[in-house]
Design a protein around this motif. Structure first.
Motif, PDB file in Angstrom:
ATOM      1  N   SER A  25       0.863  -1.177   0.000  1.00 19.47           N
ATOM      2  CA  SER A  25       0.000   0.000   0.000  1.00 19.47           C
ATOM      3  C   SER A  25       0.899   1.227   0.000  1.00 19.47           C
ATOM      4  N   ARG A  27       2.685   4.165  -2.222  1.00 21.50           N
ATOM      5  CA  ARG A  27       3.065   4.625  -3.547  1.00 21.50           C
ATOM      6  C   ARG A  27       2.801   3.578  -4.626  1.00 21.50           C
ATOM      7  N   THR A  28       2.910   4.002  -5.864  1.00 18.34           N
ATOM      8  CA  THR A  28       2.597   3.149  -6.999  1.00 18.34           C
ATOM      9  C   THR A  28       3.415   1.872  -6.954  1.00 18.34           C
ATOM     10  N   PHE A  29       2.708   0.798  -6.796  1.00 16.45           N
ATOM     11  CA  PHE A  29       3.313  -0.516  -6.627  1.00 16.45           C
ATOM     12  C   PHE A  29       4.144  -0.917  -7.823  1.00 16.45           C
ATOM     13  N   SER A  30       3.672  -0.622  -9.013  1.00 17.89           N
ATOM     14  CA  SER A  30       4.330  -1.096 -10.225  1.00 17.89           C
ATOM     15  C   SER A  30       5.682  -0.420 -10.456  1.00 17.89           C
ATOM     16  N   ASN A  31       5.964   0.660  -9.739  1.00 18.89           N
ATOM     17  CA  ASN A  31       7.253   1.333  -9.895  1.00 18.89           C
ATOM     18  C   ASN A  31       8.395   0.582  -9.238  1.00 18.89           C
ATOM     19  N   SER A  73      -0.531  -6.733 -10.196  1.00 17.35           N
ATOM     20  CA  SER A  73      -0.565  -5.281 -10.013  1.00 17.35           C
ATOM     21  C   SER A  73      -1.956  -4.784  -9.624  1.00 17.35           C
ATOM     22  N   ASN A  76      -2.026  -5.109  -6.080  1.00 13.25           N
ATOM     23  CA  ASN A  76      -0.849  -4.562  -5.394  1.00 13.25           C
ATOM     24  C   ASN A  76      -0.169  -5.627  -4.540  1.00 13.25           C
TER      25      ASN A  76
END
Length: 120
Positions: A25, A27-31, A73, A76
């Motif tokens: 949880s 920030r953007t997980f995929s980064n 994704s 997450n």
């Protein structure tokens, strides 16, 4: 900031399987690449495997062919499927978010760790 919550550890007999989950949880997980590490009693933390944001994977030699890392994704989440477990796999397992690397120093965020015990 990324928070990682792990689940799925436990006790299993040699030859058995376990599936670890790591829910992220923040920030953007995929980064982030999602790595898995483990630490056995009296030993240093060691790399298990990692999956990049676009699905590339890298494994430590002793788990190749037995462990599989995946990620979802949409949820997450990342997963560590562990098959053909042996007593040498007994350790506290951690998931971590950071760069696609074998080095724990390249990961900024860590889960709380969960014990996996393999009995003979």
């Amino acid at each position: 900031q990324v928070q990682l919550a792990e689940s799925g550890g436990g006790l299993v007999q040699a030859g058995g399987s376990l599936r670890r989950s790591c829910a992220a949880s923040g920030r953007t997980f995929s980064n982030y690449a999602l790595g898995w590490f483990r630490q056995a009693p009296g030993k240093e933390r060691e790399f298990v495997g990692v999956i990049s944001g676009n699905g590339l994977t890298l494994y430590e030699d002793s788990v190749k062919g037995r462990f599989t890392i995946s990620r979802d994704s949409a949820k997450n989440s990342a997963y560590l499927q562990m098959n053909s477990l042996n007593t040498e796999d007994t350790a506290v397992y951690y998931c971590a978010a950071g760069y696609y690397s074998r080095s724990s120093n390249r990961y900024d965020y860590w889960g709380q760790g969960t014990q996996v015990t393999v009995s003979s």
